[in-house]
Write an enzyme that holds these catalytic residues in place. Sequence first.
Site, PDB file in Angstrom:
ATOM      1  N   LYS A  99      72.155  15.896  24.777  1.00  0.00           N
ATOM      2  CA  LYS A  99      71.357  17.046  24.686  1.00  0.00           C
ATOM      3  C   LYS A  99      72.345  18.245  24.873  1.00  0.00           C
ATOM      4  O   LYS A  99      72.441  19.308  24.147  1.00  0.00           O
ATOM      5  CB  LYS A  99      70.441  17.590  25.593  1.00  0.00           C
TER       6      LYS A  99
ATOM      7  N   GLU B 147      70.758  21.659   7.626  1.00  0.00           N
ATOM      8  CA  GLU B 147      69.699  21.405   8.811  1.00  0.00           C
ATOM      9  C   GLU B 147      68.634  20.153   8.682  1.00  0.00           C
ATOM     10  O   GLU B 147      68.654  19.273   9.358  1.00  0.00           O
ATOM     11  CB  GLU B 147      68.913  22.602   9.470  1.00  0.00           C
TER      12      GLU B 147
ATOM     13  N   ARG C 208      57.925  19.358  32.590  1.00  0.00           N
ATOM     14  CA  ARG C 208      57.951  20.516  31.657  1.00  0.00           C
ATOM     15  C   ARG C 208      59.322  21.086  31.525  1.00  0.00           C
ATOM     16  O   ARG C 208      59.742  21.837  30.802  1.00  0.00           O
ATOM     17  CB  ARG C 208      56.823  21.569  32.286  1.00  0.00           C
TER      18      ARG C 208
ATOM     19  N   HIS D 210      80.743  19.118  -9.401  1.00  0.00           N
ATOM     20  CA  HIS D 210      82.263  19.210  -9.427  1.00  0.00           C
ATOM     21  C   HIS D 210      82.613  17.744  -8.734  1.00  0.00           C
ATOM     22  O   HIS D 210      83.539  17.788  -8.106  1.00  0.00           O
ATOM     23  CB  HIS D 210      82.617  20.372  -8.467  1.00  0.00           C
TER      24      HIS D 210
ATOM     25  N   GLU E  45      70.707  12.303  12.250  1.00  0.00           N
ATOM     26  CA  GLU E  45      70.987  11.977  13.543  1.00  0.00           C
ATOM     27  C   GLU E  45      69.706  11.128  14.279  1.00  0.00           C
ATOM     28  O   GLU E  45      69.917  10.404  15.033  1.00  0.00           O
ATOM     29  CB  GLU E  45      70.946  13.488  14.448  1.00  0.00           C
TER      30      GLU E  45
ATOM     31  N   LYS F 162      68.993  16.710  10.673  1.00  0.00           N
ATOM     32  CA  LYS F 162      67.972  16.211  11.386  1.00  0.00           C
ATOM     33  C   LYS F 162      67.647  14.742  10.858  1.00  0.00           C
ATOM     34  O   LYS F 162      67.329  13.924  11.974  1.00  0.00           O
ATOM     35  CB  LYS F 162      66.758  16.851  11.124  1.00  0.00           C
TER      36      LYS F 162
ATOM     37  N   CYS G 279      57.400  27.331  32.780  1.00  0.00           N
ATOM     38  CA  CYS G 279      57.013  27.302  33.922  1.00  0.00           C
ATOM     39  C   CYS G 279      55.813  26.539  34.443  1.00  0.00           C
ATOM     40  O   CYS G 279      55.071  26.448  33.324  1.00  0.00           O
ATOM     41  CB  CYS G 279      56.792  28.832  34.560  1.00  0.00           C
TER      42      CYS G 279
ATOM     43  N   ASN H 179      53.381  32.318  34.989  1.00  0.00           N
ATOM     44  CA  ASN H 179      53.791  31.519  33.720  1.00  0.00           C
ATOM     45  C   ASN H 179      53.545  32.422  32.543  1.00  0.00           C
ATOM     46  O   ASN H 179      52.512  32.961  32.632  1.00  0.00           O
ATOM     47  CB  ASN H 179      53.117  30.216  33.760  1.00  0.00           C
ATOM     48  N   GLY H 180      54.386  32.660  31.637  1.00  0.00           N
ATOM     49  CA  GLY H 180      54.363  33.429  30.658  1.00  0.00           C
ATOM     50  C   GLY H 180      55.458  34.337  30.651  1.00  0.00           C
ATOM     51  O   GLY H 180      56.521  34.600  31.281  1.00  0.00           O
TER      52      GLY H 180
ATOM     53  N   TRP I  66      61.120  28.203  34.831  1.00  0.00           N
ATOM     54  CA  TRP I  66      62.070  28.017  33.678  1.00  0.00           C
ATOM     55  C   TRP I  66      62.471  29.613  33.342  1.00  0.00           C
ATOM     56  O   TRP I  66      61.704  30.231  32.937  1.00  0.00           O
ATOM     57  CB  TRP I  66      61.564  27.273  32.340  1.00  0.00           C
TER      58      TRP I  66
HETATM   59  C1  F6R Z   1      70.916  18.813  16.550  1.00  0.00           C
HETATM   60  C2  F6R Z   1      71.604  19.422  17.748  1.00  0.00           C
HETATM   61  C3  F6R Z   1      72.971  19.879  17.748  1.00  0.00           C
HETATM   62  C4  F6R Z   1      73.162  21.072  18.776  1.00  0.00           C
HETATM   63  C5  F6R Z   1      74.450  21.382  19.156  1.00  0.00           C
HETATM   64  C6  F6R Z   1      74.715  22.639  19.783  1.00  0.00           C
HETATM   65  O1  F6R Z   1      69.761  18.350  16.452  1.00  0.00           O
HETATM   66  O2  F6R Z   1      70.665  19.465  18.720  1.00  0.00           O
HETATM   67  O3  F6R Z   1      73.737  19.739  16.597  1.00  0.00           O
HETATM   68  O4  F6R Z   1      72.662  22.033  18.020  1.00  0.00           O
HETATM   69  O5  F6R Z   1      75.172  20.216  19.732  1.00  0.00           O
HETATM   70  O6  F6R Z   1      74.251  22.652  20.813  1.00  0.00           O
HETATM   71  P1  F6R Z   1      73.907  24.166  21.650  1.00  0.00           P
HETATM   72  O7  F6R Z   1      72.804  24.815  20.840  1.00  0.00           O
HETATM   73  O8  F6R Z   1      73.087  23.720  22.703  1.00  0.00           O
HETATM   74  O9  F6R Z   1      75.129  24.758  21.589  1.00  0.00           O
END
Ligand code: F6R
Length: 608
Positions: free
Chosen positions: A603, A481, A27, A504, A488, A485, A2, A101-102, A75
């Site tokens: 995203k 993970e 933000r 294996h 990607e 990271k 927020c 905010n918070g 938010w």
């Molecule tokens: C990787 C990443 C993606 C998401 C995936 C699921 O850094 O961000 O692998 O984790 O697309 O997205 P959500 O969590 O929004 O369902």
Amino acid sequence: MCGIVGFTGNLPAAPLLLDGLHRLEYRGYDSAGIAVLENGKITTEKTVGRIKSLIDSTDNGKTVSGNIGIGHTRWATHGAPSLENAHPHLSGNCKFAVVHNGIIENYSTLRKELKNEGVKFLSQTDTEVVPHLLEKYYNGNLIEAVSKVVKMLEGSFALGIICTDYPDTLVAAKRFSPLILGVSDKGNILASDVTAIASLTKDIIYLGDDEIAVLTPDKTEVVDLSGKALEKEVSEITWDVSAAEKGGFEHFMMKEIFEQPKAIKQTLSGRIKNGEVVFEDFTLTADKLKGINRIVIIACGSAYHAGIVGKYVIEDMTRIPCEVDLASEFRYRNPIIDDETLTIVISQSGETADTLAALKEAKRLGSHVISIVNVVGSSIANASDDVIYTWAGPEIAVATTKGYSTQVSVMYLFAAWAAKHLGTKDDKYIADFLAEVKALPQKIEKILLQKDRLKEMAKRCVNTQSLFFIGRNLDYAVALEASLKLKEISYIHSEAYAAGELKHGTISLIEEDRTVFALSCYNDLADKMLSNIKEVAARGAYVITCANEGETEFEKESNQMIYVPKVHELLVASTEVIPFQIYAYYVAYHKGCDIDKPRNLAKSVTVE
Ligand code: F6R
């Protein structure tokens, strides 16, 4: 997160408030609003969606006249994005308007008390208790009422307040959330960060915790909660304000990596009470939980990896068999689910198409569905029986960091909650475990200090074509993970392998100088990991091992070491993932990749 802005002065307030909100847009927000005071009356204007529509509907603020007001970008955390939940919120008698905010952690207790006294609430927010409390405790002295109310609040907050009895006085207070005051000869301003202030002035005052600011057009005073006047220093902003959007970092990804301690703290806030976990408004009762014989966790990408962490922790603590499935696989495989299966769906965005479809399939088959979601009011949250929100704040970088970390934190909370109700762990174990969960943000802060060393180390991988991450148990979950990271954002081929599985087949790819990251923080299997490290080192691999501080037995077989502070065995994912997020960031950085927007990625994946 927020954003707050407030103004009192010799200029029309609304255009300034809208300009400030516009500057806070970076933000992230889902709704916005302003409240302007003139002739003893507060006028509010709100919108769900873009500030642009607020600008259009008020003819850039011209239709809302008055020289004092407050504004807010929201938010959502408590209550979906809607006009009712958008700030500013008013007291029942419309004397007070408040932006916040918070998170007010004790809001539900305060809300219940006020409701019992006949107060009508118009929103689901935690914020709305504040104007109602101000109305209750106001006896003609605004500062006294604000001070009394602030003392009653728990959690983190920054508040902006106007009152019809004070035609030119803007009041602010804060605890743990930032609030900055701007001093100018055209009037005085307040905001959550300098970006919203800088168009009016470069002279600012940082408000401290449990301090109250009293702004009039020509004066800014600050008092403590007992009303004692405080001397505050005015500083000049000399740096590039646009850098503030990314908190001084070059990319949102690094900003969000550094926000993780705060995001985790926020996600835990109000949910650990007296050594146990409390989920407000949960419809999954202890009795219903006892009838569950299997848990299925469904998600995609990093959220799926958070689910794998969850499997290890939940099975260990509850002894309920737990499966983790990719949403895109689950929905098309005729899954075996019934009303004795509990489904947990994980999604940062709450809009991932495969996850939403899988959720609906699980519900159709009779399962109770809990979702772990960051975006309040999203499709997945709305379609679930229960939601546990990760209060990570908006995540802007495509590669998730704080989203993942807060999902993992919720997994710990859920495991502790279920273990308590099933009696699979005693109260002392659960209280000790939760104390360690609460200590995670501090330990992560310490790991973040390794940023510069990791930046140097990452140079090694700039020309690498392919590499491996290996680990066992929770270390394996983190390897998945860490590998995602890196690939990607840096476009380097990388594979995560269960360390015992290498021999294996895949071990044939280990050759001279092949980089292998060995994740070895899960102590129970340290000996086994040491053998796996020896296996790859003997074939010429360049081994970079991540281990707990003080566990030096891996040094002999490794080319480089990364150390993280030791935590409870079941919590290693939270610490161990951090150096690999930073490492991945810097590999991409050295390669000149588009870190916040990697190629081919979005995203929110709202298509199949
Ligand atoms: C990787 C990443 C993606 C998401 C995936 C699921 O850094 O961000 O692998 O984790 O697309 O997205 P959500 O969590 O929004 O369902």
